[in-house]
Every structure is written in C-alpha cells, then in structure tokens.
Design an enzyme around this catalytic site. Structure first.
Site, PDB file in Angstrom:
ATOM      1  N   GLU A  50      -6.087 -10.867  -1.536  1.00 45.41           N
ATOM      2  CA  GLU A  50      -6.962 -10.649  -0.363  1.00 45.41           C
ATOM      3  C   GLU A  50      -8.421 -10.607  -0.808  1.00 45.41           C
ATOM      4  OE1 GLU A  50      -5.617  -7.334   2.029  1.00 45.41           O
ATOM      5  OE2 GLU A  50      -3.518  -7.773   1.654  1.00 45.41           O
ATOM      6  N   GLU A  52       0.799  -1.227   0.000  1.00 41.66           N
ATOM      7  CA  GLU A  52       0.000   0.000   0.000  1.00 41.66           C
ATOM      8  C   GLU A  52       0.835   1.283   0.000  1.00 41.66           C
ATOM      9  OE1 GLU A  52      -2.918  -0.456   3.124  1.00 41.66           O
ATOM     10  OE2 GLU A  52      -3.499  -2.429   2.396  1.00 41.66           O
TER      11      GLU A  52
HETATM   12  O1  G3I Z   1      -4.405  -7.287  18.708  1.00 38.74           O
HETATM   13  C1  G3I Z   1      -5.518  -6.543  19.211  1.00 38.74           C
HETATM   14  C2  G3I Z   1      -6.079  -7.215  20.412  1.00 38.74           C
HETATM   15  O2  G3I Z   1      -5.125  -7.206  21.426  1.00 38.74           O
HETATM   16  C3  G3I Z   1      -7.350  -6.475  20.837  1.00 38.74           C
HETATM   17  O3  G3I Z   1      -7.948  -7.166  21.879  1.00 38.74           O
HETATM   18  C4  G3I Z   1      -8.342  -6.388  19.665  1.00 38.74           C
HETATM   19  C5  G3I Z   1      -9.570  -5.568  20.016  1.00 38.74           C
HETATM   20  O4  G3I Z   1     -10.191  -5.067  18.868  1.00 38.74           O
HETATM   21  O5  G3I Z   1      -7.707  -5.772  18.612  1.00 38.74           O
HETATM   22  C6  G3I Z   1      -6.580  -6.484  18.136  1.00 38.74           C
HETATM   23  O6  G3I Z   1      -6.036  -5.847  17.044  1.00 38.74           O
HETATM   24  C7  G3I Z   1      -6.772  -5.921  15.838  1.00 38.74           C
HETATM   25  C8  G3I Z   1      -5.925  -6.635  14.814  1.00 38.74           C
HETATM   26  O7  G3I Z   1      -6.593  -6.620  13.563  1.00 38.74           O
HETATM   27  C9  G3I Z   1      -5.627  -8.086  15.178  1.00 38.74           C
HETATM   28  O8  G3I Z   1      -6.795  -8.820  15.299  1.00 38.74           O
HETATM   29  C10 G3I Z   1      -7.075  -4.508  15.390  1.00 38.74           C
HETATM   30  O9  G3I Z   1      -7.992  -3.891  16.262  1.00 38.74           O
HETATM   31  C11 G3I Z   1      -7.661  -4.508  13.982  1.00 38.74           C
HETATM   32  O10 G3I Z   1      -7.743  -3.189  13.498  1.00 38.74           O
HETATM   33  C12 G3I Z   1      -6.766  -5.308  13.064  1.00 38.74           C
HETATM   34  O11 G3I Z   1      -7.375  -5.345  11.804  1.00 38.74           O
HETATM   35  C13 G3I Z   1      -6.599  -5.903  10.758  1.00 38.74           C
HETATM   36  C14 G3I Z   1      -6.281  -4.830   9.730  1.00 38.74           C
HETATM   37  O12 G3I Z   1      -5.597  -5.420   8.642  1.00 38.74           O
HETATM   38  C15 G3I Z   1      -5.407  -3.757  10.339  1.00 38.74           C
HETATM   39  O13 G3I Z   1      -4.835  -2.966   9.380  1.00 38.74           O
HETATM   40  C16 G3I Z   1      -7.428  -6.998  10.113  1.00 38.74           C
HETATM   41  O14 G3I Z   1      -7.584  -8.077  11.051  1.00 38.74           O
HETATM   42  C17 G3I Z   1      -6.750  -7.513   8.866  1.00 38.74           C
HETATM   43  O15 G3I Z   1      -7.645  -8.350   8.163  1.00 38.74           O
HETATM   44  C18 G3I Z   1      -6.395  -6.342   7.971  1.00 38.74           C
HETATM   45  O16 G3I Z   1      -5.711  -6.836   6.841  1.00 38.74           O
HETATM   46  C19 G3I Z   1      -5.345  -5.862   5.856  1.00 38.74           C
HETATM   47  C20 G3I Z   1      -4.100  -6.389   5.149  1.00 38.74           C
HETATM   48  O17 G3I Z   1      -3.099  -6.692   6.088  1.00 38.74           O
HETATM   49  C21 G3I Z   1      -3.609  -5.381   4.121  1.00 38.74           C
HETATM   50  N1  G3I Z   1      -4.658  -5.042   3.183  1.00 38.74           N
HETATM   51  C22 G3I Z   1      -5.917  -4.598   3.769  1.00 38.74           C
HETATM   52  C23 G3I Z   1      -6.425  -5.635   4.776  1.00 38.74           C
HETATM   53  C24 G3I Z   1      -7.753  -5.217   5.327  1.00 38.74           C
HETATM   54  O18 G3I Z   1      -7.640  -4.020   6.044  1.00 38.74           O
END
Ligand code: G3I
Length: 380
Positions: A269, A164
């Site tokens: 993805e 990105e």
């Molecule tokens: O790790 C914390 C955890 O400790 C906490 O309890 C929980 C509460 O919400 O949050 C956890 O973190 C989350 C993390 O995923 C791990 O599960 C974050 O809030 C959440 O924002 C994060 O989202 C991820 C996102 O990337 C962040 O940028 C998504 O799971 C993941 O599917 C997404 O993947 C991205 C690709 O890497 C790149 N392309 C876009 C795609 C979708 O956004």
C-alpha cells in the site's frame, strides 16, 4: 498546362503519402517509448508493480486511470470492494457484483490479482461486531473464507488473509476476533484460506512494519504459524510513509527480518504523504481523525499546486525507497501503490478531511509527475 496540373496533383499525392508515413513512424516511436518506459517494463525482472483500484476504475468509468493501469501496472488490489462490509454485508448474503468485475478486469489485462482482505476488524459487517460466541464467530469466518476464496480459486493469485492484527508494540490487537476467539483466529484463517485454494499466495498485511517492536511481533506471528505447519507465504508491509520517515534503515531491517523467515516481502500500500501532520502520525489506523483541523489552511498548504522544492523532496524520497527495493529485489515480490493518481488517494481525506495531497506518481490529470520520471530512470 495539362502537364502542370499533373505535376501539381503528383506533388500533392506525394505530400500526402509522406505525411501519412511520418505519422505512422511517429505513432510507432510513441508506442515503443510507452512499451520501454512503463513501470511494469522497467521492473519486469525485479517485482510486480501495481495499484489499488476504486469503484470508478473497476466499473470502467475512469478510463484515463484505466489507461495508466493497463500501460504501467501488472498487479491490482481492490481498495475497498472486497472488504467484509461490502462483500458479505449480512449473514450468508454475499455481493460479488463488484468483485466479479474486479477479477475480470485483472484477467483482461493479464495481471497478478490480489484479494484484500479476508479478516480485518475495520470495515467489518455490523453482524460480525455483535458476535459473542467463539463457535459462531469461527463458523462465520469459515463461511466467509470458504465462499470467497473458493469462488475465485485459481483466479485471485494472492490473499491478504489477516490484516492489521498487531498493536504498535507487537502484541495482538484487542479486535473482535481476538476477544471472541482468542489468538488462534489467525492460524484458523490461514488454514482455511490454504484449504480453499492451495495454490494461492497467503499474506499477513499490516502498517508500520518497519518499527522494531512491531517487527518482532510479526516475526513471532509468522514463526507461530510455521511451527503449526500452517501455510504463510508473505508479509505485506503497507508502506503509508512520509517525506521524513520511516528511515531506509528501519525498512531494510524489516525486509531482511521477514525474508529470513523464508517468506516473501510485499509492499502492499505504498504512498508518501507531503502534508503536515498535527502530531507525530505514522501508520494508517483509520480510527485516528483530526476533525478540529478541517479547513485549517496551515494543514493544507498546497491546495492548488505542489511547489518545486517539495516535488524534489518527493522525488528524492521515492528514489531512496525504490533503490532499497531494487537492492532487495530477490526478497520482494510486489510493490503496489495505494491508488492510481493523486486525485483518488485516501490521503486527501485522512487524517484530516478535504486536503490536497500528492502522494503518488501520477497527478490529478493522470499525467506522470517528475517523481515518475525519477523512478523510471533508476538503475535496476
Ligand atoms: O461507501 C461510503 C459511501 O457510501 C459514502 O457516500 C462515502 C462518504 O464519505 O463514504 C464511503 O465509505 C468510505 C469508504 O472508504 C469507501 O469509499 C469511507 O467513508 C472511508 O472511510 C473509507 O476509507 C477507506 C479506508 O481504508 C477505511 O478503512 C479508504 O478508501 C481505503 O483507502 C483504506 O484502505 C486501508 C486498507 O484497506 C488497509 N490499510 C490501511 C488503508 C488506509 O486506511
């Protein structure tokens, strides 16, 4: 009387033998059906097919999802655990506990293993956001890539090296990397990755790569690396799409444009949201969040089940998408869903938290949906 008892016993034994044979035959038929009708068998001469996996799957606790993964998929991507904030949360302090499990899982199932992602402005370790000096930033990137790619040399087959880096208009995003190091950070990252594992496949990965302006940006980026003699093997089109868009034509134009550069195309993805968007949302920039819509039933119209009419739309959409992939199978190396089943899709929480989305081929109980059957029945 004796003879009568003998006959009864004989009859009973015969019934038992027949019953056990029938079960065995039925078991074999089932086994054969699974083998023939899995996604990975279906597309075995076309492209890898796989999914992003989460902590519960990597830890082995989500056994039902793992069953799907082993039966249906031949490639995996780590949804979160290899991102900078988790794998190197502090300077020179690497945590490989989850990535070791991830790679072992992929090896156990003999999969094409993807590393996601090395250089990304999001989910970055806090210390990286503090860096102001370009030499220091370059050293951190070097340590990060050398350590991780070096550790899994020969075991991770493909790396999303830079993620990105582009704006929607195709210009370079004002990320911390660009601000501190200038635009050479991309070339630098790819060169480091190539040195750390010369055999690994190196990919530039981004969303909305069907957009003409962004497409032009990717073409410039790839050509720039190629003109410097830097190895780049593929463009990863993330494919966070909806029922309505993008158009098949726009996607196709990008497949052709990237392939014309001499690199492979990966759909890294894939998912298709069925939920309404407050605005014309497309892409996957996580910064976008719409808290004011949380809990609004209009924004979460299918909390219990997806109506048949929408299931059909989803099936038609996936049919169009996979027909396009098959048409260009010579250019496409891999198709990866962003999640194994609807229940663990990030789209239940983005862009509005707490919704019920249905973007994948398996439902919340890990059962194949109608759309799975549609994809399986396509003509290769
Ligand atoms: O790790 C914390 C955890 O400790 C906490 O309890 C929980 C509460 O919400 O949050 C956890 O973190 C989350 C993390 O995923 C791990 O599960 C974050 O809030 C959440 O924002 C994060 O989202 C991820 C996102 O990337 C962040 O940028 C998504 O799971 C993941 O599917 C997404 O993947 C991205 C690709 O890497 C790149 N392309 C876009 C795609 C979708 O956004």
């Amino acid at each position: 009387m004796k003879n009568f008892i003998k006959s009864i016993i004989l009859l009973f034994v015969t019934i038992l033998i027949v019953a056990s044979c029938t079960k065995k035959v039925a078991g074999n038929i089932e086994q054969t059906e699974v083998e023939i009708s899995s996604l990975k068998t279906k597309f075995k001469n076309d492209f890898y097919i796989g999914a992003a996996i989460n902590d519960a799957q990597i830890n082995g606790t989500d056994t039902l999802a793992l069953k799907i993964l082993s039966q249906e998929m031949n490639t995996i991507t780590p949804e979160n655990i290899m991102k900078w904030m988790y794998i190197q949360p502090e300077i020179d302090s690497f945590d490989f506990s989850m990535s070791d499990k991830y790679v072992s899982l992929g090896e156990k199932y003999d999969m094409f293993i993807v590393g996601h992602t090395l250089v990304w402005h999001s989910q970055l370790a806090p210390f990286m956001n503090e860096v102001k000096d370009s030499t220091i930033m370059a050293n951190h990137i070097k340590d990060h890539i050398n350590t991780i790619v070096g550790k899994y040399k020969g075991r991770i087959q493909s790396w999303d090296v830079v993620n990105e880096a582009l704006n929607e208009d195709g210009t370079l995003r004002e990320s911390i990397f660009l601000k501190v190091m200038g635009n050479d950070y991309i070339n630098y990252a790819f060169q480091l990755a190539a040195e750390a594992d010369p055999e690994a496949q190196l990919v530039y990965n981004d969303y909305n790569l069907w957009k003409p302006d962004k497409r032009a940006g990717v073409v410039r980026l790839v050509k720039d690396l190629q003109s410097k003699g830097t190895k780049i093997d593929g463009v990863g089109m993330q494919a966070h799409w909806s029922l309505e868009g993008p158009s098949i034509e726009d996607i196709e134009n990008s497949i052709i444009a990237y392939s014309d550069l001499g690199v492979k195309v990966m759909f890294t993805e894939l998912d298709v949201t069925v939920l309404p968007n407050p605005w014309d949302l497309n892409g996957a920039a996580v910064e976008q969040s719409y808290e004011q819509f949380e809990g609004d039933p209009k924004m979460n119209p299918y909390p219990n089940t997806l109506p048949d009419s929408i299931q059909n739309k989803l099936a038609n959409r996936y049919e169009d998408i996979f027909n396009l992939f098959l048409k260009h199978k010579d250019k496409i190396e891999r198709v990866t869903f962003w999640g194994v089943n609807d229940g663990n899709s990030w789209l239940n929480n983005w862009p509005i938290k707490g919704r019920t989305n249905y973007p994948l081929l398996f439902d919340r109980n890990n059962q194949p949906k109608d759309v799975y059957k549609t994809v399986l029945n396509l003509k290769n």
